[in-house]
Design a protein around this motif. Structure first.
Motif, PDB file in Angstrom:
ATOM      1  N   GLN A 112     -11.088  25.715  -4.910  1.00 58.96           N
ATOM      2  CA  GLN A 112     -10.814  27.129  -4.681  1.00 58.96           C
ATOM      3  C   GLN A 112      -9.460  27.289  -4.002  1.00 58.96           C
ATOM      4  O   GLN A 112      -9.028  26.427  -3.249  1.00 58.96           O
ATOM      5  CB  GLN A 112     -11.904  27.739  -3.800  1.00 58.96           C
ATOM      6  CG  GLN A 112     -13.265  27.758  -4.462  1.00 58.96           C
ATOM      7  CD  GLN A 112     -13.284  28.601  -5.711  1.00 58.96           C
ATOM      8  OE1 GLN A 112     -12.777  29.709  -5.726  1.00 58.96           O
ATOM      9  NE2 GLN A 112     -13.855  28.081  -6.773  1.00 58.96           N
ATOM     10  N   ALA A 113      -8.817  28.414  -4.257  1.00 59.89           N
ATOM     11  CA  ALA A 113      -7.546  28.714  -3.599  1.00 59.89           C
ATOM     12  C   ALA A 113      -7.792  28.937  -2.116  1.00 59.89           C
ATOM     13  O   ALA A 113      -8.862  29.362  -1.713  1.00 59.89           O
ATOM     14  CB  ALA A 113      -6.930  29.966  -4.222  1.00 59.89           C
ATOM     15  N   GLY A 114      -6.809  28.649  -1.302  1.00 63.07           N
ATOM     16  CA  GLY A 114      -6.923  28.836   0.136  1.00 63.07           C
ATOM     17  C   GLY A 114      -6.922  30.307   0.520  1.00 63.07           C
ATOM     18  O   GLY A 114      -6.615  31.180  -0.277  1.00 63.07           O
ATOM     19  N   THR A 115      -7.258  30.601   1.752  1.00 63.44           N
ATOM     20  CA  THR A 115      -7.372  31.984   2.208  1.00 63.44           C
ATOM     21  C   THR A 115      -6.032  32.677   2.391  1.00 63.44           C
ATOM     22  O   THR A 115      -5.982  33.889   2.474  1.00 63.44           O
ATOM     23  CB  THR A 115      -8.150  32.049   3.530  1.00 63.44           C
ATOM     24  OG1 THR A 115      -7.473  31.242   4.485  1.00 63.44           O
ATOM     25  CG2 THR A 115      -9.566  31.578   3.351  1.00 63.44           C
ATOM     26  N   HIS A 116      -4.934  31.948   2.474  1.00 64.39           N
ATOM     27  CA  HIS A 116      -3.636  32.575   2.688  1.00 64.39           C
ATOM     28  C   HIS A 116      -2.669  32.311   1.533  1.00 64.39           C
ATOM     29  O   HIS A 116      -1.468  32.234   1.740  1.00 64.39           O
ATOM     30  CB  HIS A 116      -3.021  32.101   4.013  1.00 64.39           C
ATOM     31  CG  HIS A 116      -3.821  32.497   5.196  1.00 64.39           C
ATOM     32  ND1 HIS A 116      -3.969  33.800   5.589  1.00 64.39           N
ATOM     33  CD2 HIS A 116      -4.550  31.763   6.068  1.00 64.39           C
ATOM     34  CE1 HIS A 116      -4.738  33.852   6.663  1.00 64.39           C
ATOM     35  NE2 HIS A 116      -5.107  32.625   6.961  1.00 64.39           N
ATOM     36  N   GLN A 145      -7.601  42.475   6.744  1.00 64.15           N
ATOM     37  CA  GLN A 145      -7.680  43.192   8.025  1.00 64.15           C
ATOM     38  C   GLN A 145      -6.348  43.810   8.448  1.00 64.15           C
ATOM     39  O   GLN A 145      -6.065  43.944   9.633  1.00 64.15           O
ATOM     40  CB  GLN A 145      -8.236  42.271   9.126  1.00 64.15           C
ATOM     41  CG  GLN A 145      -9.559  41.626   8.790  1.00 64.15           C
ATOM     42  CD  GLN A 145     -10.646  42.641   8.428  1.00 64.15           C
ATOM     43  OE1 GLN A 145     -10.777  43.658   9.086  1.00 64.15           O
ATOM     44  NE2 GLN A 145     -11.412  42.355   7.389  1.00 64.15           N
ATOM     45  N   TYR A 146      -5.532  44.181   7.466  1.00 60.76           N
ATOM     46  CA  TYR A 146      -4.264  44.865   7.709  1.00 60.76           C
ATOM     47  C   TYR A 146      -3.290  44.048   8.569  1.00 60.76           C
ATOM     48  O   TYR A 146      -2.464  44.593   9.281  1.00 60.76           O
ATOM     49  CB  TYR A 146      -4.490  46.250   8.332  1.00 60.76           C
ATOM     50  CG  TYR A 146      -5.551  47.042   7.609  1.00 60.76           C
ATOM     51  CD1 TYR A 146      -5.362  47.461   6.290  1.00 60.76           C
ATOM     52  CD2 TYR A 146      -6.762  47.344   8.228  1.00 60.76           C
ATOM     53  CE1 TYR A 146      -6.342  48.171   5.615  1.00 60.76           C
ATOM     54  CE2 TYR A 146      -7.740  48.055   7.567  1.00 60.76           C
ATOM     55  CZ  TYR A 146      -7.526  48.464   6.264  1.00 60.76           C
ATOM     56  OH  TYR A 146      -8.507  49.159   5.598  1.00 60.76           O
ATOM     57  N   ALA A 199      -5.553  35.498  -3.745  1.00 60.04           N
ATOM     58  CA  ALA A 199      -6.481  35.421  -2.624  1.00 60.04           C
ATOM     59  C   ALA A 199      -6.768  36.846  -2.136  1.00 60.04           C
ATOM     60  O   ALA A 199      -6.295  37.813  -2.726  1.00 60.04           O
ATOM     61  CB  ALA A 199      -5.884  34.566  -1.502  1.00 60.04           C
ATOM     62  N   HIS A 200      -7.505  36.944  -1.072  1.00 56.99           N
ATOM     63  CA  HIS A 200      -7.830  38.249  -0.498  1.00 56.99           C
ATOM     64  C   HIS A 200      -6.677  38.751   0.362  1.00 56.99           C
ATOM     65  O   HIS A 200      -5.965  37.973   0.991  1.00 56.99           O
ATOM     66  CB  HIS A 200      -9.099  38.156   0.356  1.00 56.99           C
ATOM     67  CG  HIS A 200     -10.336  38.048  -0.457  1.00 56.99           C
ATOM     68  ND1 HIS A 200     -11.337  38.976  -0.410  1.00 56.99           N
ATOM     69  CD2 HIS A 200     -10.732  37.123  -1.367  1.00 56.99           C
ATOM     70  CE1 HIS A 200     -12.308  38.622  -1.243  1.00 56.99           C
ATOM     71  NE2 HIS A 200     -11.955  37.491  -1.833  1.00 56.99           N
ATOM     72  N   PHE A 258      -9.580  42.884   0.188  1.00 61.27           N
ATOM     73  CA  PHE A 258      -9.565  43.138  -1.253  1.00 61.27           C
ATOM     74  C   PHE A 258      -9.180  41.857  -1.971  1.00 61.27           C
ATOM     75  O   PHE A 258      -8.209  41.204  -1.612  1.00 61.27           O
ATOM     76  CB  PHE A 258      -8.560  44.255  -1.571  1.00 61.27           C
ATOM     77  CG  PHE A 258      -8.549  44.677  -3.005  1.00 61.27           C
ATOM     78  CD1 PHE A 258      -9.523  45.525  -3.501  1.00 61.27           C
ATOM     79  CD2 PHE A 258      -7.558  44.225  -3.857  1.00 61.27           C
ATOM     80  CE1 PHE A 258      -9.508  45.919  -4.837  1.00 61.27           C
ATOM     81  CE2 PHE A 258      -7.526  44.617  -5.184  1.00 61.27           C
ATOM     82  CZ  PHE A 258      -8.511  45.460  -5.669  1.00 61.27           C
ATOM     83  N   ASP A 259      -9.945  41.497  -2.997  1.00 55.88           N
ATOM     84  CA  ASP A 259      -9.676  40.290  -3.777  1.00 55.88           C
ATOM     85  C   ASP A 259      -8.594  40.582  -4.813  1.00 55.88           C
ATOM     86  O   ASP A 259      -8.834  41.251  -5.806  1.00 55.88           O
ATOM     87  CB  ASP A 259     -10.949  39.814  -4.457  1.00 55.88           C
ATOM     88  CG  ASP A 259     -10.759  38.512  -5.228  1.00 55.88           C
ATOM     89  OD1 ASP A 259      -9.665  37.900  -5.140  1.00 55.88           O
ATOM     90  OD2 ASP A 259     -11.713  38.098  -5.913  1.00 55.88           O
ATOM     91  N   PHE A 260      -7.391  40.070  -4.579  1.00 57.08           N
ATOM     92  CA  PHE A 260      -6.274  40.271  -5.501  1.00 57.08           C
ATOM     93  C   PHE A 260      -6.251  39.248  -6.627  1.00 57.08           C
ATOM     94  O   PHE A 260      -5.404  39.333  -7.508  1.00 57.08           O
ATOM     95  CB  PHE A 260      -4.936  40.220  -4.750  1.00 57.08           C
ATOM     96  CG  PHE A 260      -4.646  41.466  -3.962  1.00 57.08           C
ATOM     97  CD1 PHE A 260      -4.299  42.637  -4.603  1.00 57.08           C
ATOM     98  CD2 PHE A 260      -4.726  41.461  -2.581  1.00 57.08           C
ATOM     99  CE1 PHE A 260      -4.025  43.784  -3.891  1.00 57.08           C
ATOM    100  CE2 PHE A 260      -4.457  42.604  -1.848  1.00 57.08           C
ATOM    101  CZ  PHE A 260      -4.107  43.770  -2.504  1.00 57.08           C
TER     102      PHE A 260
END
Length: 136
Positions: free
Chosen positions: A29-33, A68-69, A91-92, A125-127
């Motif tokens: 899976q892709a990382g969170t950042h 989270q902005y 990612a998100h 939001f999942d981009f």
């Protein structure tokens, strides 16, 4: 497969290979950042990051690479009818629609996969499925 998908797949495969001691995992899976290397283009020209104060200026639609902005990487788009393309957004993140326009998120084939109504926002939001968007 597009360049942005290939890049994340190759990098994930290499990371899996290193972490597994030389044996590649079948999927990763892709990382969170991963959006940190994201680019947004208008007519092929990369758009600059927003450097103003606050999360999103009045009259603009803003996209943030993190959830989270978190304003580490933020883009602000004026309220004009435009089509933007996205690279390396897998990612998100988050978005804020301070404009008077509806924003349409589109996948690689141009199909609508979501929208942002005027005066709304999303902290997570999942981009990943989004390849472009229209502010209009």
């Amino acid at each position: 497969m597009s360049v942005r998908r290939k890049t994340s797949t190759v990098l994930a495969g290499l990371a899996a290979l290193l972490l597994a001691g030389g044996v590649a995992a079948t999927s990763a899976q892709a990382g969170t950042h991963d959006n940190n290397n994201g680019v947004i283009r208008y007519n092929g020209v990369a758009q600059p990051l927003y450097t103003g104060s606050g999360v999103c200026p009045s009259g603009s639609f803003c996209m943030l690479a993190h959830t989270q902005y978190d304003t580490f990487h933020t883009w602000a788009f004026p309220s004009t009818c435009r089509h933007y393309t996205m690279d390396n957004w897998n990612a998100h993140g988050s978005w804020v629609n301070n404009s008077k326009y509806l924003v349409w998120f589109r996948d690689g084939s141009g199909a609508i996969v979501g929208h942002a109504s005027p005066g709304t926002s999303s902290p997570d939001f999942d981009f990943n499925p989004v390849w472009s968007f229209d502010v209009c």
